[in-house]
Design a protein around this motif. Structure first.
Motif, PDB file in Angstrom:
ATOM      1  N   ASN A 150      33.792 -58.746   6.632  1.00  0.00           N
ATOM      2  CA  ASN A 150      34.489 -57.818   7.522  1.00  0.00           C
ATOM      3  C   ASN A 150      35.061 -56.651   6.719  1.00  0.00           C
ATOM      4  OD1 ASN A 150      34.134 -59.504   9.901  1.00  0.00           O
ATOM      5  ND2 ASN A 150      35.581 -60.882   8.922  1.00  0.00           N
ATOM      6  N   ARG A 151      35.334 -55.565   7.374  1.00  0.00           N
ATOM      7  CA  ARG A 151      35.824 -54.358   6.698  1.00  0.00           C
ATOM      8  C   ARG A 151      37.176 -54.560   6.019  1.00  0.00           C
ATOM      9  NH1 ARG A 151      32.160 -50.798   6.516  1.00  0.00           N
ATOM     10  NH2 ARG A 151      30.739 -50.537   8.252  1.00  0.00           N
ATOM     11  N   ASP A 152      37.978 -55.522   6.504  1.00  0.00           N
ATOM     12  CA  ASP A 152      39.283 -55.772   5.884  1.00  0.00           C
ATOM     13  C   ASP A 152      39.199 -56.737   4.697  1.00  0.00           C
ATOM     14  OD1 ASP A 152      38.865 -58.226   7.113  1.00  0.00           O
ATOM     15  OD2 ASP A 152      40.670 -58.135   8.371  1.00  0.00           O
ATOM     16  N   GLY A 153      37.968 -57.111   4.297  1.00  0.00           N
ATOM     17  CA  GLY A 153      37.784 -57.987   3.147  1.00  0.00           C
ATOM     18  C   GLY A 153      37.724 -59.463   3.498  1.00  0.00           C
ATOM     19  N   THR A 154      38.028 -59.809   4.741  1.00  0.00           N
ATOM     20  CA  THR A 154      37.905 -61.195   5.165  1.00  0.00           C
ATOM     21  C   THR A 154      36.444 -61.476   5.500  1.00  0.00           C
ATOM     22  OG1 THR A 154      38.353 -60.672   7.487  1.00  0.00           O
ATOM     23  CG2 THR A 154      40.269 -61.213   6.087  1.00  0.00           C
ATOM     24  N   SER A 155      36.161 -62.731   5.799  1.00  0.00           N
ATOM     25  CA  SER A 155      34.793 -63.082   6.164  1.00  0.00           C
ATOM     26  C   SER A 155      34.817 -64.091   7.300  1.00  0.00           C
ATOM     27  CB  SER A 155      34.055 -63.668   4.966  1.00  0.00           C
ATOM     28  OG  SER A 155      34.654 -64.876   4.550  1.00  0.00           O
ATOM     29  N   SER A 156      33.680 -64.189   7.975  1.00  0.00           N
ATOM     30  CA  SER A 156      33.501 -65.174   9.033  1.00  0.00           C
ATOM     31  C   SER A 156      32.072 -65.679   8.951  1.00  0.00           C
ATOM     32  CB  SER A 156      33.790 -64.548  10.406  1.00  0.00           C
ATOM     33  OG  SER A 156      32.995 -63.395  10.613  1.00  0.00           O
ATOM     34  N   ILE A 157      31.857 -66.873   9.475  1.00  0.00           N
ATOM     35  CA  ILE A 157      30.523 -67.458   9.405  1.00  0.00           C
ATOM     36  C   ILE A 157      29.578 -66.702  10.353  1.00  0.00           C
ATOM     37  CG2 ILE A 157      29.123 -69.523   9.864  1.00  0.00           C
ATOM     38  CD1 ILE A 157      31.557 -71.186   8.995  1.00  0.00           C
ATOM     39  N   PHE A 158      28.466 -66.261   9.810  1.00  0.00           N
ATOM     40  CA  PHE A 158      27.417 -65.571  10.557  1.00  0.00           C
ATOM     41  C   PHE A 158      26.340 -66.570  10.963  1.00  0.00           C
ATOM     42  CE2 PHE A 158      23.719 -62.593  10.756  1.00  0.00           C
ATOM     43  CZ  PHE A 158      24.241 -61.653  11.630  1.00  0.00           C
ATOM     44  N   THR A 159      25.920 -67.415  10.013  1.00  0.00           N
ATOM     45  CA  THR A 159      24.928 -68.458  10.246  1.00  0.00           C
ATOM     46  C   THR A 159      25.239 -69.625   9.319  1.00  0.00           C
ATOM     47  OG1 THR A 159      23.233 -66.754  10.618  1.00  0.00           O
ATOM     48  CG2 THR A 159      22.439 -68.997  10.309  1.00  0.00           C
ATOM     49  N   SER A 160      25.048 -70.839   9.808  1.00  0.00           N
ATOM     50  CA  SER A 160      25.179 -72.039   8.971  1.00  0.00           C
ATOM     51  C   SER A 160      23.836 -72.714   8.848  1.00  0.00           C
ATOM     52  CB  SER A 160      26.172 -73.024   9.605  1.00  0.00           C
ATOM     53  OG  SER A 160      27.475 -72.525   9.523  1.00  0.00           O
ATOM     54  N   TYR A 161      23.521 -73.138   7.638  1.00  0.00           N
ATOM     55  CA  TYR A 161      22.290 -73.879   7.377  1.00  0.00           C
ATOM     56  C   TYR A 161      22.674 -75.282   6.927  1.00  0.00           C
ATOM     57  CZ  TYR A 161      19.796 -69.502   7.755  1.00  0.00           C
ATOM     58  OH  TYR A 161      19.267 -68.327   8.233  1.00  0.00           O
ATOM     59  N   ASP A 162      22.155 -76.285   7.638  1.00  0.00           N
ATOM     60  CA  ASP A 162      22.410 -77.676   7.278  1.00  0.00           C
ATOM     61  C   ASP A 162      21.582 -78.039   6.059  1.00  0.00           C
ATOM     62  OD1 ASP A 162      24.091 -78.058   9.483  1.00  0.00           O
ATOM     63  OD2 ASP A 162      22.404 -78.634  10.774  1.00  0.00           O
ATOM     64  N   ALA A 163      21.993 -79.089   5.384  1.00  0.00           N
ATOM     65  CA  ALA A 163      21.196 -79.620   4.286  1.00  0.00           C
ATOM     66  C   ALA A 163      19.876 -80.133   4.847  1.00  0.00           C
ATOM     67  CB  ALA A 163      21.948 -80.744   3.585  1.00  0.00           C
ATOM     68  N   ALA A 164      18.832 -80.006   4.053  1.00  0.00           N
ATOM     69  CA  ALA A 164      17.497 -80.471   4.504  1.00  0.00           C
ATOM     70  C   ALA A 164      17.409 -81.983   4.430  1.00  0.00           C
ATOM     71  CB  ALA A 164      16.411 -79.828   3.647  1.00  0.00           C
ATOM     72  N   ARG A 166      17.058 -78.093   0.418  1.00  0.00           N
ATOM     73  CA  ARG A 166      18.259 -77.257   0.330  1.00  0.00           C
ATOM     74  C   ARG A 166      19.544 -78.034   0.579  1.00  0.00           C
ATOM     75  NH1 ARG A 166      17.023 -74.432   5.735  1.00  0.00           N
ATOM     76  NH2 ARG A 166      18.192 -75.775   7.130  1.00  0.00           N
ATOM     77  N   GLU A 167      20.608 -77.515  -0.032  1.00  0.00           N
ATOM     78  CA  GLU A 167      21.942 -77.995   0.289  1.00  0.00           C
ATOM     79  C   GLU A 167      22.480 -77.137   1.426  1.00  0.00           C
ATOM     80  OE1 GLU A 167      23.829 -77.522  -3.536  1.00  0.00           O
ATOM     81  OE2 GLU A 167      24.434 -75.478  -3.107  1.00  0.00           O
ATOM     82  N   ALA A 168      23.479 -77.654   2.129  1.00  0.00           N
ATOM     83  CA  ALA A 168      24.067 -76.894   3.231  1.00  0.00           C
ATOM     84  C   ALA A 168      24.761 -75.646   2.680  1.00  0.00           C
ATOM     85  CB  ALA A 168      25.071 -77.759   3.980  1.00  0.00           C
ATOM     86  N   TYR A 169      24.651 -74.546   3.410  1.00  0.00           N
ATOM     87  CA  TYR A 169      25.361 -73.326   3.024  1.00  0.00           C
ATOM     88  C   TYR A 169      25.571 -72.449   4.244  1.00  0.00           C
ATOM     89  CZ  TYR A 169      20.863 -70.763   3.035  1.00  0.00           C
ATOM     90  OH  TYR A 169      19.679 -70.182   3.388  1.00  0.00           O
ATOM     91  N   ASP A 170      26.502 -71.521   4.103  1.00  0.00           N
ATOM     92  CA  ASP A 170      26.800 -70.561   5.162  1.00  0.00           C
ATOM     93  C   ASP A 170      26.452 -69.160   4.711  1.00  0.00           C
ATOM     94  OD1 ASP A 170      27.943 -72.459   6.917  1.00  0.00           O
ATOM     95  OD2 ASP A 170      29.888 -72.267   5.936  1.00  0.00           O
ATOM     96  N   VAL A 171      25.963 -68.360   5.644  1.00  0.00           N
ATOM     97  CA  VAL A 171      25.842 -66.922   5.471  1.00  0.00           C
ATOM     98  C   VAL A 171      27.102 -66.351   6.110  1.00  0.00           C
ATOM     99  CG1 VAL A 171      24.538 -64.837   6.041  1.00  0.00           C
ATOM    100  CG2 VAL A 171      23.325 -66.994   5.594  1.00  0.00           C
ATOM    101  N   LEU A 172      27.845 -65.570   5.352  1.00  0.00           N
ATOM    102  CA  LEU A 172      29.107 -65.021   5.834  1.00  0.00           C
ATOM    103  C   LEU A 172      28.984 -63.539   6.143  1.00  0.00           C
ATOM    104  CD1 LEU A 172      31.500 -66.676   3.210  1.00  0.00           C
ATOM    105  CD2 LEU A 172      30.858 -67.542   5.479  1.00  0.00           C
ATOM    106  N   LEU A 173      29.657 -63.111   7.198  1.00  0.00           N
ATOM    107  CA  LEU A 173      29.781 -61.697   7.527  1.00  0.00           C
ATOM    108  C   LEU A 173      31.008 -61.188   6.790  1.00  0.00           C
ATOM    109  CD1 LEU A 173      28.712 -59.363   9.399  1.00  0.00           C
ATOM    110  CD2 LEU A 173      30.504 -60.062  10.998  1.00  0.00           C
TER     111      LEU A 173
END
Length: 153
Positions: free
Chosen positions: A139-153, A130-137
Motif C-alpha cells: 500500500n502507498r502508506d508502506g503497509t501491506s495486505s494479502i493479495f493472493t495466498s498459495y498453499d503448500a503443495a 512449494r511451501e506456502a507463501y503470500d503475495v502481498l499488495l
C-alpha cells in the motif's frame, strides 16, 4: 479494371473487423537484479514463458537496495530482485498471474511483493514442492495486505 467493393462486401468486412478481439499489448517488465543471482533469471524465464516481455538490468547490492528504497519497497518486504511495470513495483518471486491481475484491477498501490525467497515460488524450485507463501499488495502508506495466498503443495 480494379475490382470494386460492393456495399455487401464492405458491410461484411466491417462486421468481421468489429468481431475481432482487440488485444491490449502487455507492457514490458523491467527487472533490476544482482549480477550473481540465478533465481532472478529463473523468475525472468517464468515471466517470458507467461508472455511478458522483459528487460534486465544488473546492479551491485548497494545500487539495488537504493533502487528498492526509491521505488517505495519497505525493508521488511524486500526480496532479491525488483521489477517495474506500468507504474507498479513487482518485488521478488511474484507469479505472472498475480501481475496480470494487478494490471487488470489497477489498485492505488505501490505494487506486489513476495518477501524473502519461498521455495516453489516462480524461479525458486518446483511448484509441485512449494511451501506456502503470500503475495502481498504494498500500500502507498508502506503497509501491506494479502493479495493472493498459495498453499503448500
Amino acid at each position: 479494371m480494379p475490382p470494386t467493393l460492393s456495399r455487401r462486401m464492405l458491410l461484411a468486412s466491417a462486421t468481421a473487423m468489429m468481431a475481432m478481439p482487440l488485444r491490449a499489448e502487455t507492457p514490458t517488465i523491467h527487472v533490476v537484479k544482482d549480477p550473481g543471482c540465478d533465481c532472478c533469471r529463473g523468475w525472468v524465464d517464468h515471466l517470458t514463458a507467461a508472455g511478458f516481455a522483459t528487460t534486465v538490468e544488473e546492479r551491485d547490492v548497494e545500487g539495488l537496495a537504493a533502487y528498492k528504497t526509491q521505488l517505495g519497497v519497505p525493508d521488511a518486504l524486500v526480496s532479491c530482485h525488483t521489477g517495474s511495470i506500468a507504474g507498479y513495483v513487482v518485488e521478488g518471486h511474484v507469479p505472472a498471474a498475480d501481475i496480470r491481475r494487478l494490471l487488470a484491477e489497477k489498485p492505488d498501490a505501490v505494487g506486489l511483493t513476495v518477501p524473502g525467497m519461498p521455495f516453489g515460488s516462480p524461479g525458486m524450485g518446483p511448484e509441485a514442492q512449494r511451501e506456502a507463501y503470500d503475495v502481498l499488495l504494498i500500500n502507498r502508506d508502506g503497509t501491506s495486505s494479502i493479495f493472493t495466498s498459495y498453499d503448500a503443495a
